[in-house]
Design an enzyme around this catalytic site. Sequence first.
Site, PDB file in Angstrom:
ATOM      1  N   GLU A 196      18.901 -14.437 -18.085  1.00  0.00           N
ATOM      2  CA  GLU A 196      17.389 -14.921 -18.927  1.00  0.00           C
ATOM      3  C   GLU A 196      16.667 -14.223 -18.483  1.00  0.00           C
ATOM      4  O   GLU A 196      16.055 -14.238 -16.158  1.00  0.00           O
ATOM      5  CB  GLU A 196      17.429 -16.990 -17.990  1.00  0.00           C
ATOM      6  CG  GLU A 196      18.099 -17.004 -18.491  1.00  0.00           C
ATOM      7  CD  GLU A 196      18.391 -17.879 -20.006  1.00  0.00           C
ATOM      8  OE1 GLU A 196      20.135 -18.128 -20.275  1.00  0.00           O
ATOM      9  OE2 GLU A 196      17.758 -18.482 -20.502  1.00  0.00           O
ATOM     10  N   LYS A 253      20.278 -24.623 -14.406  1.00  0.00           N
ATOM     11  CA  LYS A 253      19.747 -23.784 -15.886  1.00  0.00           C
ATOM     12  C   LYS A 253      18.512 -23.577 -15.861  1.00  0.00           C
ATOM     13  O   LYS A 253      17.826 -24.064 -16.204  1.00  0.00           O
ATOM     14  CB  LYS A 253      20.467 -25.146 -16.828  1.00  0.00           C
ATOM     15  CG  LYS A 253      20.729 -24.792 -18.151  1.00  0.00           C
ATOM     16  CD  LYS A 253      20.998 -25.492 -19.519  1.00  0.00           C
ATOM     17  CE  LYS A 253      21.049 -25.459 -20.609  1.00  0.00           C
ATOM     18  NZ  LYS A 253      19.809 -24.844 -21.029  1.00  0.00           N
ATOM     19  N   ALA A 313       1.040  -1.299   0.037  1.00  0.00           N
ATOM     20  CA  ALA A 313       0.250  -0.097   0.081  1.00  0.00           C
ATOM     21  C   ALA A 313       0.817   1.200  -0.125  1.00  0.00           C
ATOM     22  O   ALA A 313       0.603   2.100  -0.960  1.00  0.00           O
ATOM     23  CB  ALA A 313      -0.827   0.157   0.755  1.00  0.00           C
ATOM     24  N   SER A 364      26.815 -20.906 -26.629  1.00  0.00           N
ATOM     25  CA  SER A 364      25.782 -21.037 -25.914  1.00  0.00           C
ATOM     26  C   SER A 364      26.728 -22.393 -25.356  1.00  0.00           C
ATOM     27  O   SER A 364      28.194 -22.138 -24.882  1.00  0.00           O
ATOM     28  CB  SER A 364      25.429 -21.621 -27.390  1.00  0.00           C
ATOM     29  OG  SER A 364      24.616 -23.074 -26.407  1.00  0.00           O
ATOM     30  N   ARG A 411      20.001 -13.017 -27.518  1.00  0.00           N
ATOM     31  CA  ARG A 411      21.232 -13.556 -28.187  1.00  0.00           C
ATOM     32  C   ARG A 411      21.017 -13.764 -29.762  1.00  0.00           C
ATOM     33  O   ARG A 411      22.347 -12.906 -30.642  1.00  0.00           O
ATOM     34  CB  ARG A 411      21.359 -14.837 -28.053  1.00  0.00           C
ATOM     35  CG  ARG A 411      22.540 -15.577 -28.019  1.00  0.00           C
ATOM     36  CD  ARG A 411      23.248 -16.953 -28.083  1.00  0.00           C
ATOM     37  NE  ARG A 411      22.055 -17.993 -27.311  1.00  0.00           N
ATOM     38  CZ  ARG A 411      22.006 -18.538 -26.704  1.00  0.00           C
ATOM     39  NH1 ARG A 411      23.713 -19.081 -25.725  1.00  0.00           N
ATOM     40  NH2 ARG A 411      21.234 -19.389 -25.725  1.00  0.00           N
TER      41      ARG A 411
HETATM   42  S1  IVH Z   1      26.345 -20.021 -17.701  1.00  0.00           S
HETATM   43  C1  IVH Z   1      28.300 -19.364 -22.282  1.00  0.00           C
HETATM   44  N1  IVH Z   1      24.161 -20.323 -16.088  1.00  0.00           N
HETATM   45  O1  IVH Z   1      21.603 -21.723 -21.806  1.00  0.00           O
HETATM   46  C2  IVH Z   1      27.797 -19.980 -21.987  1.00  0.00           C
HETATM   47  N2  IVH Z   1      24.001 -20.154 -18.307  1.00  0.00           N
HETATM   48  O2  IVH Z   1      23.380 -23.500 -23.306  1.00  0.00           O
HETATM   49  C3  IVH Z   1      27.652 -19.768 -19.894  1.00  0.00           C
HETATM   50  N3  IVH Z   1      21.621 -20.262 -19.630  1.00  0.00           N
HETATM   51  O3  IVH Z   1      23.429 -19.418 -23.135  1.00  0.00           O
HETATM   52  C4  IVH Z   1      26.270 -19.526 -19.515  1.00  0.00           C
HETATM   53  N4  IVH Z   1      20.631 -20.942 -17.123  1.00  0.00           N
HETATM   54  O4  IVH Z   1      21.247 -18.639 -22.605  1.00  0.00           O
HETATM   55  C5  IVH Z   1      24.758 -20.568 -17.741  1.00  0.00           C
HETATM   56  N5  IVH Z   1      22.477 -20.344 -14.120  1.00  0.00           N
HETATM   57  C6  IVH Z   1      23.078 -20.279 -16.095  1.00  0.00           C
HETATM   58  C7  IVH Z   1      21.718 -20.588 -17.360  1.00  0.00           C
HETATM   59  C8  IVH Z   1      22.503 -20.478 -18.216  1.00  0.00           C
HETATM   60  C9  IVH Z   1      20.208 -20.663 -18.528  1.00  0.00           C
HETATM   61  C10 IVH Z   1      21.113 -20.281 -20.058  1.00  0.00           C
HETATM   62  C11 IVH Z   1      22.233 -19.933 -21.254  1.00  0.00           C
HETATM   63  C12 IVH Z   1      23.151 -19.652 -21.976  1.00  0.00           C
HETATM   64  C13 IVH Z   1      22.246 -21.057 -22.304  1.00  0.00           C
HETATM   65  C14 IVH Z   1      23.596 -22.757 -22.272  1.00  0.00           C
END
Ligand code: IVH
Length: 732
Positions: free
Chosen positions: A200, A139, A44, A92, A160
């Site tokens: 993300e 992830k 509020a 990636s 990206r």
């Molecule tokens: S670190 C350069 N940490 O998954 C790669 N990536 O397949 C280092 N992603 O491009 C990435 N959660 O977009 C990292 N906790 C996390 C993540 C993460 C999702 C995505 C990210 C990356 C892709 C890799």
Amino acid sequence: MQQADLFANQDEPSPEQRVKELRRQLEHHNRLYYSKATPEISDAEYDRLFRELEELERKHPELHDADSPTLRVGGEPIEGFEKVRHLVPMLSIDDVFELTPEALEKSPGTRAEKELIEFYQRVRKGLGHDDVAVTIEPKIDGVAVSLVYRNGKLDYAATRGDGTTGDDITHNVRTIRSIPMELACTKAPSIPPLLEVRGEIFMPNEAFAAMNAERDEAGLPTFANPRNATAGTLKQLDPKIVAKRPLAFLAHGIGAYEGPALETEHDFHSLLDALGIPRNQPVIDAHDLESTLDAVGQINTLRHELDYGTDGAVVKVLKRSEREKLGFTSRAPRWAAAYKFIPEQKETTLTAVTIQVGRTGVLTPVAELKPVLISGSTVSRATLHNQDEITKKDIRIGDTVLIEKAGEIIPAVVKVIRHHGHSQPFSLFDHVKGCCPSCGGPISQEEGFVAWRCTNFQCPAQAVTRISHFSSRKALDIEGVGETVAEALVRHGHCKTPLDLFELDENTLANLNLGTDEAPRRFGEKNAAKVISALEDAKNKPLHRWIYAMGIRHVGESAAKELSRLHADLNELADSPILRELLADTRIDAKKKNEKLAEYAITGDVGPAVAQSMVEFFESDAGRFALKRLGKLEINPKSGNFLPIAAKADTSKMPLAGLTFVITGTLSMDRDDMKAFIEEKGAKVSGSVSAKTSYLVAGEGGGSKRDKAETLGVNIISEDELQELIAAKSQG
Ligand code: IVH
């Protein structure tokens, strides 16, 4: 302290100072809320600050700032996405190992572990020593984004794309409240001149479930999972749509950077925390192969408690110096690997399809399943969304189907595994024999929509929605009758349809229990009296409001106004020769129809779809019944804008004939009413100021139109001056 109070007035900040201060405070509280989950003020109190800022910004358009917290509701739509070249390529992960739930349970000797051993050995070899420290984190199943902050301010945000070039999505990112527009500098040693945060954007599971349920209700196609919903949302050109979708952000990496040295991933995390950027958690430390594998297992157990979808775990080398030494392949870093968790899916039998009638009349098919245990809970039903979905997947009753939980929450039928000899195809329309299972009323499928919908004004499943719509501000404005009251009225059997409202007495209303049996909450005498008087007023509201209030398919506010222009009162509309001819003509003779349209100068707001809908309504049992009841109640709403032959009408003698008006700012009545008011006096009302504009009617605020009118030398008048103008012209 007392002294400061004494001089409080003298110290009153200028609007500019106050706006700055409010923006700072709101950003601060946003950060506490989203990145630390430790709010210092109530919702509020937050709303109060927010409204104060909104008010000041309305009064002082010159203090506009695209980064203001108030603008997180979305700015103007863009034409298309600009391309951005990434400062550092967005890579990636190459090393992605798949891990089934079964594989995770059996630890040693599985394929997944072998792959991790190989990755770990490559890292050891590359660095020339054993026991490399790593971190393991979930992830996030979202859409990768890069946020570039220069001197603490968000410069731009980009997707990206192909890794080298992405789309500029800054306009959409502004609407995501967990992303700070400005970084905190309180605890940070200093703001880094350049910081590119990678992370993300995602849709939290629960918000996704709620949004899909709402879309089912509205007859709109649903999203398959939170990731698709996020990706689809970020592709929107209109940030106002994005602002309504519950997106969030978590950081997990760094791109370009100029600032104090960061030795390890922990240093990076401390920097994010100090700057108020929300980051992905938990992050587990491991120092050898065994603890790494153990951490992956922990993430797999934990992930069901996270509010976002995780499709795996990411393993990263802790020290930046070691990462640099390992370097990259052409597409991915050598210092990171990922496990992909395969979602748990189970086979079961689809025993039947039942139909639910939603609050807006949408008929939703639901799969009844032989119960199975998935991701920790027993599933025995799954929504099939709509007929299209059933047809596309060729789902038949008796089939063996594959089930999973979309976004960890909603059970969904992934696909048919097997049809059996006894499997029966399903047609929603045939199943319900063309009638609503709740009321037996007719159902229809609108063009362009996947859903079948019950169109009955009196359908009990829709009672609450119809009563609250009937009472809403733009309909009959029965103040006090919102969702809660409508729900209580239906629950206690006082109302089944909106017209039942007129049979209520003050006593029943006052005693209405809005709470539960255990915790009752009376509506009260004062509120009851207000509702009764609002209902009395409603009886004399103009026809267009009544038409709109009936909630007839296809008939929105503009169509309702056009219909009321063409008919003197409700009884005439119910037996409308114009609508009948409009319909008949479409079937027989398009030329004749056009002549008719020309004769009455019917606008595009009323076409065959509206005509059909109206005629069907008045011919239906519910429509006839409604008319009869209105007759008994002696209600026959009159048109407030009756002018059936506009083309021949002589507007030249009206006071504002020949003039063009534009409306801006906050006025005593809402925009549409003001427009109607001016039009009734013979003038045109346009949406934008040009050299042809005669007058700009300006209330409080109204920045850009006012500026333009000033530049073009257009007369700017207040509402009072408008009244004076009408009075003067009427006499003259
Ligand atoms: S670190 C350069 N940490 O998954 C790669 N990536 O397949 C280092 N992603 O491009 C990435 N959660 O977009 C990292 N906790 C996390 C993540 C993460 C999702 C995505 C990210 C990356 C892709 C890799």
